[in-house]
Design an enzyme around this catalytic site. Sequence first.
Site, PDB file in Angstrom:
ATOM      1  N   GLU A  23       0.843  -1.178   0.000  1.00 18.17           N
ATOM      2  CA  GLU A  23       0.000   0.000   0.000  1.00 18.17           C
ATOM      3  C   GLU A  23       0.885   1.237   0.000  1.00 18.17           C
ATOM      4  OE1 GLU A  23      -1.713  -0.961   3.601  1.00 18.17           O
ATOM      5  OE2 GLU A  23      -3.208  -2.314   2.812  1.00 18.17           O
ATOM      6  N   LYS A  24       0.664   2.117  -0.990  1.00 16.22           N
ATOM      7  CA  LYS A  24       1.502   3.287  -1.127  1.00 16.22           C
ATOM      8  C   LYS A  24       0.782   4.548  -0.684  1.00 16.22           C
ATOM      9  CE  LYS A  24       5.203   1.419  -2.887  1.00 16.22           C
ATOM     10  NZ  LYS A  24       6.503   1.483  -2.239  1.00 16.22           N
ATOM     11  N   TYR A  25      -0.539   4.531  -0.728  1.00 20.42           N
ATOM     12  CA  TYR A  25      -1.241   5.778  -0.490  1.00 20.42           C
ATOM     13  C   TYR A  25      -1.438   6.023   0.998  1.00 20.42           C
ATOM     14  CZ  TYR A  25      -3.758   9.664  -2.424  1.00 20.42           C
ATOM     15  OH  TYR A  25      -4.126  10.905  -2.803  1.00 20.42           O
ATOM     16  N   ILE A 266      -4.281   1.118  -3.012  1.00 16.31           N
ATOM     17  CA  ILE A 266      -2.839   1.053  -3.192  1.00 16.31           C
ATOM     18  C   ILE A 266      -2.298   2.447  -3.466  1.00 16.31           C
ATOM     19  CG2 ILE A 266      -0.974   0.031  -4.530  1.00 16.31           C
ATOM     20  CD1 ILE A 266      -2.824  -2.223  -5.261  1.00 16.31           C
TER      21      ILE A 266
END
Length: 520
Positions: A23-25, A266
């Site tokens: 997960e980037k957000y 993501i």
Amino acid sequence: MDIDPEDVFRDDEDDPDNEYYQEKYATKELCVYLIDASPKMFSTTCPSDNQKDISHFRVAISCIAQSLKTQIINRSYDEVAICFFNTREKKNLQDLNGVYVFNVADREDLDRPTARLIKEFDCIEENFIKDIGSKYGISPGSRDNSLYNALWVAQALLRKGSPKTTDKRMLLLTNEDDPFGNLKGATKIDMMRTTMQRAKDAQDLGISIELLPLSIPDEEFNVTLFYSDLLGLGGDELTQFKAFVSERFEDMKEQLRKRIFKKRKIRRISFLIADGISIEVDTYALIRPTNPGSITWLDSLTNLPLKIERSFICADTGALVEETPKKFQTYKNENVMFSEGEISEIKRVSTGQLRLMGFKPLSCLRDYYNLKPSTFIFPSDEEVIGSTCAFIALHRSMLRMKRFAVAFYGDSSHPQLVALVAQDEIISSSGQVEPPGMHMIYLPFADDVRDIEEINTDEDVPRAIDEQVMNASALVKRVDLKDFSVCQFANPGNSGNLLPVFVQKILGVKNLWNIFMWFR
């Protein structure tokens, strides 16, 4: 520092830190459970799985405890807080009446879940009436508003963390659809208005508020009396919520566990449809491989996590190198220097946008093209207004014409073609089964698809007889998971030892050897 050509254009497909798996957000979730502790939660009972009546308070405790057990394994860095309202005793930093923040020793009110927290919370019902107490916090003749106080305390607990890097939310569990039903006149209107304003202030700060209603047997939870205005529900959202609260209690317990399980995006990407037309979409990872957690090194004396630091030492002088090291590539007996910025530009093949290239019939999309889990995309109007309208128009056209979209997507180290397959919404009597949106399927390269090579040998190739084929087909048909949900398994990656029990449960075979005897 010499450049490794293979490292410059390294393939991140098998890297567990790849953006397609992580997960980037929102890197962390901060969640506050607001549990109604009014006498109505204890007096209202309903049948459980073992045909015994249990209270709504027990149902809320068991669902949250199960969620914490899952979270401590899968998402250990997320932080939670447990807050009861409509209580006799009070325990909170604001010293507000009717609100009790539950916690254990050696832990902050909003912190990672621990084994001691889960153990004591799961048994809290035994001494809850004696130690904490239960009473209605909103009553005639009093200006106390326990729901307002609970929202205030939860908002204060969620102050830390930036909305860009943390996902903040409140989960409200109650069986009272009209908390201000005992009030009349101007007092009721004023208290409802202040409570809604408190909820709106929290939502303006990036905090989402979700209601998990507990329906009373033979009486539907009427969300339109108050909570629809508090949550801002309207139109299709209100219709779906009404379908959820009207479920049978056995189904509702399962739905509570699913709604507690947060589906985090993501990242948010730009979807370039044509020249000058770009919309914003959110990507969600529906199913991903479960990777083992990273190793945390601890100090042998204090048992605290160690902070790893790296320093470069000059080979000639032995002094620490303060400047950022530069890489070089030898060319014609000369070292060509490269900075970090230049290396990044060399590696930049794709901008990370999703660029539409065209459409093809669905019949051209083969099953074997799906080599790894797909990503689900859904429009977002937070940054680009009108993204949802454009996405819906494209989505409906693809469904009507039975086409899928071919697009170019990928980061700087892994650009590739993807197929966007539109999925229509599926609704049942118990609510939404499948949401509308698109599945982004990562298409293989030409080298990934190989023709089947036949091995010619002098010996006859063994062939299965009809009886063996029938037995194998029967085995495959019996391996059917009814009402399967990924939320039912805390961590499939660490459940290898449960495989024999799992097979026995599905096939109903006590002796696993009988399975293999079918193919003899």
